[in-house]
Write a protein that holds these residues in place. Structure first.
Motif, short mmCIF file in Angstrom:
data_model
loop_
_atom_site.label_atom_id
_atom_site.label_comp_id
_atom_site.label_asym_id
_atom_site.label_seq_id
_atom_site.Cartn_x
_atom_site.Cartn_y
_atom_site.Cartn_z
N THR A 55 0.80 -1.27 0.17
CA THR A 55 -0.16 -0.06 0.70
C THR A 55 0.68 1.02 -0.23
N ASP A 56 -0.04 2.29 -0.51
CA ASP A 56 0.67 3.58 -0.12
C ASP A 56 1.78 3.39 1.30
N GLU A 57 0.75 3.55 2.44
CA GLU A 57 1.28 3.34 3.60
C GLU A 57 3.08 2.96 3.72
N ASP A 58 2.76 1.29 3.38
CA ASP A 58 4.07 0.48 3.14
C ASP A 58 4.84 1.17 2.42
N ALA A 60 5.65 3.70 2.40
CA ALA A 60 5.89 5.58 2.78
C ALA A 60 7.91 5.73 3.69
N GLY A 61 8.26 5.22 4.90
CA GLY A 61 8.87 3.83 5.01
C GLY A 61 10.23 4.31 3.81
N TRP A 62 9.93 3.20 3.55
CA TRP A 62 10.67 2.89 2.45
C TRP A 62 11.93 4.45 1.04
N LEU A 63 9.76 4.79 1.17
CA LEU A 63 11.02 6.19 -0.47
C LEU A 63 11.46 6.68 0.51
N ASP A 64 10.80 7.60 2.27
CA ASP A 64 12.08 8.44 2.80
C ASP A 64 13.36 7.74 2.59
N SER A 65 13.56 6.50 3.01
CA SER A 65 14.73 5.80 3.24
C SER A 65 15.65 5.98 1.67
N LEU A 87 5.74 3.72 -8.60
CA LEU A 87 5.14 3.75 -10.09
C LEU A 87 3.78 4.69 -10.21
N LYS A 88 3.90 5.03 -9.22
CA LYS A 88 2.75 6.84 -9.36
C LYS A 88 3.23 7.79 -9.22
N LEU A 89 3.30 8.69 -9.99
CA LEU A 89 3.37 10.00 -9.64
C LEU A 89 3.78 11.08 -8.56
N ARG A 90 3.33 10.04 -7.43
CA ARG A 90 3.26 11.08 -5.68
C ARG A 90 4.57 10.42 -5.56
N TYR A 91 4.80 9.13 -5.56
CA TYR A 91 6.51 8.62 -5.16
C TYR A 91 7.58 9.19 -6.69
N ARG A 92 6.83 9.92 -6.96
CA ARG A 92 8.28 10.45 -8.17
C ARG A 92 8.63 11.76 -7.38
N GLU A 93 7.55 12.35 -7.06
CA GLU A 93 7.54 13.43 -6.33
C GLU A 93 8.29 13.94 -5.08
N ALA A 137 -1.23 -0.07 -10.24
CA ALA A 137 -0.62 1.25 -9.93
C ALA A 137 0.26 2.45 -10.72
N LEU A 138 0.61 1.66 -11.86
CA LEU A 138 1.82 2.69 -12.61
C LEU A 138 0.90 3.73 -12.95
N GLU A 139 1.47 4.84 -13.31
CA GLU A 139 0.79 6.45 -13.14
C GLU A 139 1.37 6.27 -14.56
N SER A 140 1.99 6.35 -15.97
CA SER A 140 3.05 6.76 -16.73
C SER A 140 3.41 7.92 -16.41
N PRO A 141 4.70 8.30 -16.44
CA PRO A 141 5.74 9.47 -16.16
C PRO A 141 6.04 10.33 -18.15
N THR A 142 5.65 9.37 -18.67
CA THR A 142 5.30 10.25 -19.85
C THR A 142 5.45 11.32 -20.40
#
Length: 177
Positions: A55-58, A60-65, A87-93, A137-142
């Motif tokens: 999930t996005d919550e799962d 979150a800490g990984w992205l912070d690391s 996979l998601k725009l918010r992760y890339r941001e 979940a994939l939001e294409s970044p193209t």
């Protein structure tokens, strides 16, 4: 004048070749590899191994690391290449907020090719059953800035790494011209 790319993220669904392309790219240009999977907490790996999508919550800490690791590498004068599904725009941001000039190489492929590749990876925690959830979940970044999209189903690792290196160098030259 735009900003040069200081770091790259090799992104895409499981099986697209992120780790292989990152290793080849780092070999070509002396960059520093950061394997995103190595930063997953045990609970995330346990979930994925059991066929349960994160999930996005799962994440979150990984992205912070991963953000911390990108900042550390850039601060130490390295040119990091991070493997991360992103996979998601918010992760890339979130990753973009860690360092200025972050570029993304999107390794695009079909669900069928991804499933076949994941099925052929012995000993990896990501099962083939999670491929559908990755594509869902994939939001294409193209259409985002500083993104190179490559067809990972039609190009081999060497071609993908060379294309990524050439683009990175081209973006850097354009930014300093």
């Amino acid at each position: 004048m735009s900003q040069p790319i200081t770091a790259l993220v090799i992104m895409g669904v499981a099986g697209c070749g992120k780790s292989s392309v990152s290793q080849a790219l780092c070999h070509l240009n002396g960059a520093t590899p950061i394997e995103g999977d190595a930063f997953h907490p045990a609970a995330n790996i346990d979930k994925m191994s059991a066929g349960i999508p994160l999930t996005d919550e799962d994440r979150a800490g990984w992205l912070d690391s991963l953000c911390d690791e990108l900042r550390r590498a850039v601060a130490n004068g390295q040119r990091p290449v991070l493997t991360c599904s992103a996979l998601k725009l918010r992760y890339r941001e979130r990753l973009r907020s860690a360092v200025d000039g972050l570029g993304f190489v999107f390794l695009e492929l079909t669900p069928e090719v991804a499933a076949a590749r994941v099925a052929d990876r012995p000993g990896h925690f990501m099962p083939k059953t999670l491929i559908d959830s990755q594509f869902a979940a994939l939001e294409s970044p193209t259409n985002e800035s500083l993104v190179l999209t490559l067809n990972a189903g039609e190009m081999n690792v060497k071609q993908l790494a060379s294309a990524a290196r050439d683009w990175w160098c081209e973006q850097t030259v354009m930014a300093t011209s």
